[in-house]
Design an enzyme around this catalytic site. Sequence first.
Site, PDB file in Angstrom:
ATOM      1  N   ASP A   1       0.829  -1.207   0.000  1.00 45.63           N
ATOM      2  CA  ASP A   1       0.000   0.000   0.000  1.00 45.63           C
ATOM      3  C   ASP A   1       0.870   1.266   0.000  1.00 45.63           C
ATOM      4  OD1 ASP A   1      -2.462   1.268  -0.062  1.00 45.63           O
ATOM      5  OD2 ASP A   1      -2.562   1.463   2.117  1.00 45.63           O
TER       6      ASP A   1
ATOM      7  N   TRP B   1       2.817   7.899  -2.582  1.00 40.80           N
ATOM      8  CA  TRP B   1       4.229   8.039  -2.978  1.00 40.80           C
ATOM      9  C   TRP B   1       4.326   8.955  -4.205  1.00 40.80           C
ATOM     10  CZ3 TRP B   1       6.954   7.006  -7.454  1.00 40.80           C
ATOM     11  CH2 TRP B   1       8.356   6.991  -7.346  1.00 40.80           C
TER      12      TRP B   1
ATOM     13  N   ARG C   1      -0.842   9.285 -10.013  1.00 42.02           N
ATOM     14  CA  ARG C   1      -0.890   8.104  -9.137  1.00 42.02           C
ATOM     15  C   ARG C   1      -0.344   6.844  -9.801  1.00 42.02           C
ATOM     16  NH1 ARG C   1      -4.005   7.433  -4.698  1.00 42.02           N
ATOM     17  NH2 ARG C   1      -4.283   5.266  -5.307  1.00 42.02           N
TER      18      ARG C   1
ATOM     19  N   SER D   1      -7.607  -5.617  -5.080  1.00 44.07           N
ATOM     20  CA  SER D   1      -8.668  -6.180  -4.234  1.00 44.07           C
ATOM     21  C   SER D   1     -10.012  -6.136  -4.959  1.00 44.07           C
ATOM     22  CB  SER D   1      -8.770  -5.404  -2.920  1.00 44.07           C
ATOM     23  OG  SER D   1      -9.426  -4.166  -3.129  1.00 44.07           O
ATOM     24  N   THR D   2     -10.972  -6.899  -4.424  1.00 46.99           N
ATOM     25  CA  THR D   2     -12.317  -6.877  -4.999  1.00 46.99           C
ATOM     26  C   THR D   2     -12.945  -5.490  -4.838  1.00 46.99           C
ATOM     27  OG1 THR D   2     -13.066  -7.854  -2.917  1.00 46.99           O
ATOM     28  CG2 THR D   2     -12.886  -9.334  -4.792  1.00 46.99           C
TER      29      THR D   2
ATOM     30  N   ASN E   1     -11.098  -2.654  -5.174  1.00 50.16           N
ATOM     31  CA  ASN E   1     -10.341  -1.678  -5.974  1.00 50.16           C
ATOM     32  C   ASN E   1     -11.024  -1.309  -7.297  1.00 50.16           C
ATOM     33  OD1 ASN E   1      -7.114  -2.917  -4.825  1.00 50.16           O
ATOM     34  ND2 ASN E   1      -8.241  -1.108  -4.128  1.00 50.16           N
TER      35      ASN E   1
ATOM     36  N   ARG F   1     -12.111   2.333  -8.137  1.00 51.64           N
ATOM     37  CA  ARG F   1     -11.174   3.380  -8.586  1.00 51.64           C
ATOM     38  C   ARG F   1     -11.438   3.810 -10.028  1.00 51.64           C
ATOM     39  NH1 ARG F   1      -5.519   2.463  -5.578  1.00 51.64           N
ATOM     40  NH2 ARG F   1      -6.406   1.899  -3.562  1.00 51.64           N
TER      41      ARG F   1
ATOM     42  N   ARG G   1       2.103  -4.784   6.102  1.00 50.51           N
ATOM     43  CA  ARG G   1       1.410  -3.760   5.320  1.00 50.51           C
ATOM     44  C   ARG G   1       2.263  -2.502   5.309  1.00 50.51           C
ATOM     45  NH1 ARG G   1      -4.719  -2.150   4.693  1.00 50.51           N
ATOM     46  NH2 ARG G   1      -4.448  -0.352   3.321  1.00 50.51           N
TER      47      ARG G   1
ATOM     48  N   ARG H   1      -4.762  -1.697   9.103  1.00 46.54           N
ATOM     49  CA  ARG H   1      -5.890  -2.591   8.808  1.00 46.54           C
ATOM     50  C   ARG H   1      -5.435  -3.601   7.763  1.00 46.54           C
ATOM     51  NH1 ARG H   1      -7.615   2.550   6.994  1.00 46.54           N
ATOM     52  NH2 ARG H   1      -7.257   2.821   4.770  1.00 46.54           N
TER      53      ARG H   1
ATOM     54  N   SER I   1      -7.731  -4.831   5.304  1.00 52.49           N
ATOM     55  CA  SER I   1      -8.458  -4.574   4.053  1.00 52.49           C
ATOM     56  C   SER I   1      -8.842  -5.839   3.272  1.00 52.49           C
ATOM     57  CB  SER I   1      -7.634  -3.634   3.152  1.00 52.49           C
ATOM     58  OG  SER I   1      -7.336  -2.436   3.829  1.00 52.49           O
TER      59      SER I   1
HETATM   60  C1  IPE Z   1      -5.344  -2.716  -0.125  1.00 50.53           C
HETATM   61  O1  IPE Z   1      -5.053  -1.371  -0.288  1.00 50.53           O
HETATM   62  C2  IPE Z   1      -5.380  -3.398  -1.459  1.00 50.53           C
HETATM   63  C3  IPE Z   1      -4.098  -3.588  -2.107  1.00 50.53           C
HETATM   64  C4  IPE Z   1      -2.934  -3.266  -1.642  1.00 50.53           C
HETATM   65  C5  IPE Z   1      -4.159  -4.237  -3.396  1.00 50.53           C
HETATM   66  P1  IPE Z   1      -6.220  -0.278  -0.412  1.00 50.53           P
HETATM   67  O2  IPE Z   1      -5.554   1.021  -0.574  1.00 50.53           O
HETATM   68  O3  IPE Z   1      -7.202  -0.686  -1.431  1.00 50.53           O
HETATM   69  O4  IPE Z   1      -6.906  -0.411   1.024  1.00 50.53           O
HETATM   70  P2  IPE Z   1      -7.788   0.637   1.835  1.00 50.53           P
HETATM   71  O5  IPE Z   1      -8.856   1.144   0.918  1.00 50.53           O
HETATM   72  O6  IPE Z   1      -6.885   1.727   2.282  1.00 50.53           O
HETATM   73  O7  IPE Z   1      -8.318  -0.148   3.003  1.00 50.53           O
HETATM   74  C1  IPE Z   2      -1.723   0.147  -3.245  1.00 47.55           C
HETATM   75  O1  IPE Z   2      -1.452   1.506  -3.342  1.00 47.55           O
HETATM   76  C2  IPE Z   2      -1.894  -0.494  -4.579  1.00 47.55           C
HETATM   77  C3  IPE Z   2      -3.276  -0.869  -4.860  1.00 47.55           C
HETATM   78  C4  IPE Z   2      -4.311  -0.753  -4.072  1.00 47.55           C
HETATM   79  C5  IPE Z   2      -3.517  -1.439  -6.164  1.00 47.55           C
HETATM   80  P1  IPE Z   2      -2.632   2.578  -3.380  1.00 47.55           P
HETATM   81  O2  IPE Z   2      -2.991   2.839  -4.789  1.00 47.55           O
HETATM   82  O3  IPE Z   2      -3.755   2.166  -2.500  1.00 47.55           O
HETATM   83  O4  IPE Z   2      -1.902   3.853  -2.782  1.00 47.55           O
HETATM   84  P2  IPE Z   2      -2.463   4.848  -1.698  1.00 47.55           P
HETATM   85  O5  IPE Z   2      -2.871   4.028  -0.510  1.00 47.55           O
HETATM   86  O6  IPE Z   2      -3.634   5.536  -2.329  1.00 47.55           O
HETATM   87  O7  IPE Z   2      -1.328   5.741  -1.405  1.00 47.55           O
HETATM   88 MG    MG Z   3      -4.145   2.399  -0.516  1.00 46.24          MG
END
Ligand code: IPE
Ligand code: IPE
Ligand code: MG
Length: 241
Positions: free
Chosen positions: A18, A23, A31, A63-64, A66, A69, A186, A192, A194
């Site tokens: 995550d 970053w 992003r 994730s299911t 995601n 987005r 994590r 968490r 997730s």
């Molecule tokens: C968890 O990260 C899923 C992955 C790393 C693929 P998320 O960014 O989706 O989790 P939440 O929304 O902060 O819980």
């Molecule tokens: C984790 O990074 C990768 C995926 C969930 C695919 P994020 O895209 O969630 O990055 P942040 O948490 O928004 O910084």
């Molecule tokens: Mg994230």
Amino acid sequence: MNNLNSNSLLKHVAFIMDGNGRWAKERHLPRHLGHKEGCNRIIEIFDVVKEEHIKVMSLYAFSTENWKRPKSEINHLFNYLEQFFKREIDHLMRDGVRVLVSGDMSKLPIKTQKVVNDALERTKNNCSYYFNLCLNYGGRDEIVRAAKLFALDVKNNDVDIEHLDEEKFKDYLYTNNLPDVDLLIRTGGDFRTSNFLPYQSTYAELMFVKTYWPAFYPDDFKKCLEQFKLRHRRFGGLDEQ
Ligand code: IPE
Ligand code: IPE
Ligand code: MG
């Protein structure tokens, strides 16, 4: 999966990668470039996994949840995953790595499915290490799916309800023959899990590190491994047993 019965204390390490977006944002980049840079860390971290003789690495890649987005971010993410496999498949083969996927791949773009299926097929006879990519994965989804698969087996008279226990249930999970998660890391600073590997992580040691995934280097992982060695795992028993 033979070879997984070694007595090593750490057989399975799992990562919630995550912080990619944050970053990138800190660097005034879009992003998706965080996801691109994040993909570059995967093989470096996996090299340490192998060095440390850890048999299994699981990675939470999508994730299911995601799917909420923006479509463009999702497309970029799958493109980077395709590039990852194209770039690394020979390296994985050379090291005797078997690629596995946990999650429902059928919802992924066809060309991503093709590249990933190719990696699954090419590496299917390898057993030195297991690279388990969690793609369109959700823990609740996995458990409901397992319940349905079991019900189907009962309906077809392939199994008796009385024979279902905690171990047997694992056969119906995506991760079926993999050992439980020993260490769950994590990155990105949130506390968490997730929806990641709930059945497999009930007794995992949890580590939450502040560093964003694209900035998580082998030395950071090695520090986690040092900490892991200091943890006392009791599994409900007593230390002196
Ligand atoms: C968890 O990260 C899923 C992955 C790393 C693929 P998320 O960014 O989706 O989790 P939440 O929304 O902060 O819980
Ligand atoms: C984790 O990074 C990768 C995926 C969930 C695919 P994020 O895209 O969630 O990055 P942040 O948490 O928004 O910084
Ligand atoms: Mg994230």
